[in-house]
Design a protein around this motif. Structure first.
Motif, PDB file in Angstrom:
ATOM      1  N   LEU A 176       0.839  -1.201   0.000  1.00 13.72           N
ATOM      2  CA  LEU A 176       0.000   0.000   0.000  1.00 13.72           C
ATOM      3  C   LEU A 176       0.871   1.246   0.000  1.00 13.72           C
ATOM      4  N   LEU A 177       0.610   2.141  -0.952  1.00  9.96           N
ATOM      5  CA  LEU A 177       1.317   3.418  -1.015  1.00  9.96           C
ATOM      6  C   LEU A 177       0.570   4.500  -0.254  1.00  9.96           C
ATOM      7  N   PHE A 178      -0.723   4.636  -0.521  1.00 13.05           N
ATOM      8  CA  PHE A 178      -1.543   5.582   0.224  1.00 13.05           C
ATOM      9  C   PHE A 178      -3.011   5.219   0.058  1.00 13.05           C
ATOM     10  N   ALA A 179      -3.820   5.762   0.955  1.00 14.61           N
ATOM     11  CA  ALA A 179      -5.270   5.628   0.871  1.00 14.61           C
ATOM     12  C   ALA A 179      -5.883   6.961   1.295  1.00 14.61           C
ATOM     13  N   ASP A 180      -6.898   7.393   0.578  1.00 19.44           N
ATOM     14  CA  ASP A 180      -7.535   8.677   0.854  1.00 19.44           C
ATOM     15  C   ASP A 180      -9.046   8.500   0.830  1.00 19.44           C
ATOM     16  N   LEU A 181      -9.733   9.191   1.707  1.00 27.82           N
ATOM     17  CA  LEU A 181     -11.183   9.098   1.796  1.00 27.82           C
ATOM     18  C   LEU A 181     -11.791  10.492   1.819  1.00 27.82           C
ATOM     19  N   LEU A 182     -12.773  10.703   0.953  1.00 26.04           N
ATOM     20  CA  LEU A 182     -13.577  11.918   0.982  1.00 26.04           C
ATOM     21  C   LEU A 182     -15.021  11.495   1.214  1.00 26.04           C
ATOM     22  N   ARG A 183     -15.572  11.870   2.356  1.00 25.98           N
ATOM     23  CA  ARG A 183     -16.940  11.488   2.718  1.00 25.98           C
ATOM     24  C   ARG A 183     -17.706  12.730   3.140  1.00 25.98           C
ATOM     25  N   LEU A 184     -18.850  12.960   2.499  1.00 24.14           N
ATOM     26  CA  LEU A 184     -19.696  14.100   2.813  1.00 24.14           C
ATOM     27  C   LEU A 184     -21.126  13.626   3.032  1.00 24.14           C
ATOM     28  N   HIS A 185     -21.711  14.034   4.163  1.00 30.04           N
ATOM     29  CA  HIS A 185     -23.079  13.669   4.522  1.00 30.04           C
ATOM     30  C   HIS A 185     -23.789  14.940   4.984  1.00 30.04           C
ATOM     31  N   PRO A 186     -24.217  15.783   4.035  1.00 30.06           N
ATOM     32  CA  PRO A 186     -24.777  17.088   4.389  1.00 30.06           C
ATOM     33  C   PRO A 186     -25.970  17.020   5.339  1.00 30.06           C
ATOM     34  N   ALA A 187     -26.853  16.024   5.143  1.00 27.13           N
ATOM     35  CA  ALA A 187     -28.047  15.937   5.970  1.00 27.13           C
ATOM     36  C   ALA A 187     -27.733  15.427   7.374  1.00 27.13           C
ATOM     37  N   GLY A 188     -26.563  14.822   7.549  1.00 28.53           N
ATOM     38  CA  GLY A 188     -26.169  14.289   8.844  1.00 28.53           C
ATOM     39  C   GLY A 188     -25.214  15.215   9.560  1.00 28.53           C
ATOM     40  N   GLU A 189     -23.916  15.031   9.282  1.00 29.18           N
ATOM     41  CA  GLU A 189     -22.899  15.817   9.966  1.00 29.18           C
ATOM     42  C   GLU A 189     -22.727  17.221   9.394  1.00 29.18           C
ATOM     43  N   GLY A 190     -23.303  17.489   8.210  1.00 26.92           N
ATOM     44  CA  GLY A 190     -23.092  18.775   7.561  1.00 26.92           C
ATOM     45  C   GLY A 190     -21.763  18.818   6.834  1.00 26.92           C
ATOM     46  N   VAL A 191     -21.484  19.938   6.168  1.00 36.63           N
ATOM     47  CA  VAL A 191     -20.241  20.055   5.396  1.00 36.63           C
ATOM     48  C   VAL A 191     -19.474  21.332   5.703  1.00 36.63           C
ATOM     49  N   ARG A 192     -19.954  22.137   6.657  1.00 42.37           N
ATOM     50  CA  ARG A 192     -19.390  23.473   6.843  1.00 42.37           C
ATOM     51  C   ARG A 192     -18.304  23.559   7.898  1.00 42.37           C
ATOM     52  N   SER A 193     -17.938  22.457   8.535  1.00 40.62           N
ATOM     53  CA  SER A 193     -16.873  22.525   9.528  1.00 40.62           C
ATOM     54  C   SER A 193     -15.544  22.831   8.838  1.00 40.62           C
ATOM     55  N   LEU A 194     -14.583  23.349   9.624  1.00 40.72           N
ATOM     56  CA  LEU A 194     -13.275  23.673   9.061  1.00 40.72           C
ATOM     57  C   LEU A 194     -12.550  22.424   8.588  1.00 40.72           C
ATOM     58  N   GLY A 195     -12.914  21.270   9.155  1.00 42.14           N
ATOM     59  CA  GLY A 195     -12.286  20.028   8.723  1.00 42.14           C
ATOM     60  C   GLY A 195     -12.838  19.495   7.425  1.00 42.14           C
ATOM     61  N   LEU A 196     -13.924  20.102   6.929  1.00 40.10           N
ATOM     62  CA  LEU A 196     -14.515  19.686   5.657  1.00 40.10           C
ATOM     63  C   LEU A 196     -14.428  20.831   4.654  1.00 40.10           C
ATOM     64  N   LEU A 197     -15.550  21.473   4.353  1.00 35.87           N
ATOM     65  CA  LEU A 197     -15.546  22.489   3.299  1.00 35.87           C
ATOM     66  C   LEU A 197     -15.446  23.916   3.815  1.00 35.87           C
ATOM     67  N   GLY A 198     -15.789  24.145   5.088  1.00 31.03           N
ATOM     68  CA  GLY A 198     -15.788  25.520   5.573  1.00 31.03           C
ATOM     69  C   GLY A 198     -16.750  26.357   4.754  1.00 31.03           C
ATOM     70  N   GLY A 199     -16.263  27.436   4.174  1.00 31.88           N
ATOM     71  CA  GLY A 199     -17.107  28.288   3.342  1.00 31.88           C
ATOM     72  C   GLY A 199     -17.040  27.968   1.866  1.00 31.88           C
ATOM     73  N   SER A 200     -16.388  26.871   1.493  1.00 32.93           N
ATOM     74  CA  SER A 200     -16.261  26.496   0.081  1.00 32.93           C
ATOM     75  C   SER A 200     -17.345  25.504  -0.308  1.00 32.93           C
ATOM     76  N   ASP A 201     -17.506  25.323  -1.630  1.00 28.46           N
ATOM     77  CA  ASP A 201     -18.537  24.413  -2.134  1.00 28.46           C
ATOM     78  C   ASP A 201     -18.025  23.407  -3.164  1.00 28.46           C
ATOM     79  N   VAL A 202     -16.887  23.667  -3.770  1.00 29.16           N
ATOM     80  CA  VAL A 202     -16.359  22.811  -4.832  1.00 29.16           C
ATOM     81  C   VAL A 202     -15.014  22.244  -4.381  1.00 29.16           C
ATOM     82  N   ILE A 203     -14.815  20.954  -4.632  1.00 29.34           N
ATOM     83  CA  ILE A 203     -13.588  20.274  -4.222  1.00 29.34           C
ATOM     84  C   ILE A 203     -12.880  19.726  -5.457  1.00 29.34           C
ATOM     85  N   GLY A 204     -11.600  19.982  -5.554  1.00 23.27           N
ATOM     86  CA  GLY A 204     -10.778  19.398  -6.612  1.00 23.27           C
ATOM     87  C   GLY A 204      -9.615  18.639  -5.996  1.00 23.27           C
TER      88      GLY A 204
END
Length: 307
Positions: free
Chosen positions: A201-229
């Motif tokens: 294994l070289l690396f593993a990465d996970l992107l998980r978003l659950h807006p209706a549950g935990e939300g997406v606005r925390s600093l650890g997720l999207l903060g004030g942004s909406d698009v992820i690249g």
């Protein structure tokens, strides 16, 4: 391989396994047209890259690859297409691409991937990428657009020789903003991992978003942004430290939040981009791709003219 096998839920996260329920008012999981399969093997022949083996099952399909980069004429460009407008409840799709030694391959999609509302189930896409010794793979699909109430699980597994180069990218949009949808999807989970041919294994990465549950606005997720690249560059062609500096320089004046860091095990570089709109994020991702190409291959990124 039969549809029943391709439609199985091996390695499915618990939160999605709990959603594996009968689809109401539509075709069931595993029905014809619900299990998309694309298998491609590419090899080096006559100084260029050609498809040696090709199997496809609707809704996924590709046409003959084209060679459109005048600066890298041996590179085959493959455009993955999908019958219909996108993924619906209960769709199961898998893409396997094997790039043989010394090949040069660019894989993308014809358009953005729409993910429609899921009433009881979810949509799933599995991608397996194998890159042989001396080969170059660019896997840069267009953006994912999750509609209101949608659920998508996607998993991308890269197996790369230590003398191969792989550039993987993805963009996630917040939904149909013009229709008033801003992170109105139910659940989005994207797993990416890279290994050597011996399984290391070289690396593993996970992107998980659950807006209706935990939300997406925390600093650890999207903060004030909406698009992820995101851009992953797995290579040993140049020192990792040098590639980090190249990418940081290419993003110094971009209009988005950008982070560049080394991947674990010295296998390459990782870029994450956050922005309020899709255009600047996609522009920054293209600038990163162009900088990587110049540093690793000595040629710029071509203009694919997809709109």
């Amino acid at each position: 391989m039969t549809s029943s096998v391709w439609g199985t839920n091996a390695h499915l996260p618990e939160e999605f396994a709990a959603l594996d329920l009968p689809v109401e008012g539509g075709l069931p999981v595993g029905a014809p047209g619900k299990v998309g399969v694309l298998q491609l093997s590419l090899g080096r022949s006559g100084g260029t890259t050609r498809i040696e083996r090709h199997y496809q099952q609707a809704p996924l399909h590709v046409y003959r690859p084209i060679h459109l980069d005048e600066n890298l004429p041996e590179m085959a460009f493959v455009f993955v297409q999908q019958f219909g407008d996108g993924y619906v409840d209960g769709d199961r799709c898998r893409i396997d691409i094997d790039c043989g030694p010394e090949t040069a391959v660019h894989v993308t999609t014809q358009a953005a991937t729409n993910v429609y509302r899921a009433e009881r189930n979810f949509a799933r896409q599995l991608v397996e990428l194998h890159v042989g010794r001396g080969a170059v793979l660019e896997y840069l699909p267009d953006a994912v657009v999750p509609f209101r109430g949608s659920r998508l699980f996607q998993r991308t597994c890269l197996t790369a020789d230590s003398h191969a180069t792989a550039i993987l990218g993805e963009v996630l949009l917040p939904g149909r903003v013009a229709h008033g949808e801003l992170h109105a999807y139910e659940l989005y989970r994207s797993e990416t991992e890279a290994r050597r041919p011996d399984g290391t294994l070289l690396f593993a990465d996970l992107l998980r978003l659950h807006p209706a549950g935990e939300g997406v606005r925390s600093l650890g997720l999207l903060g004030g942004s909406d698009v992820i690249g995101t851009l992953y560059v797995v290579t040993e062609r140049v020192p990792v430290e040098e590639l980090v500096e190249v990418l940081r320089g290419s993003l110094a004046d971009c209009d988005v939040l950008a982070g560049v860091s080394e991947l674990p095990n010295g296998c390459g570089v990782f870029v994450r981009l956050l922005g309020r709109a899709s255009k600047p994020v996609r522009a920054a991702l293209t600038d990163s791709w162009n900088a990587v190409r110049l540093a690793l291959l000595g040629v710029p990124a071509p203009n694919l003219r997809k709109g």
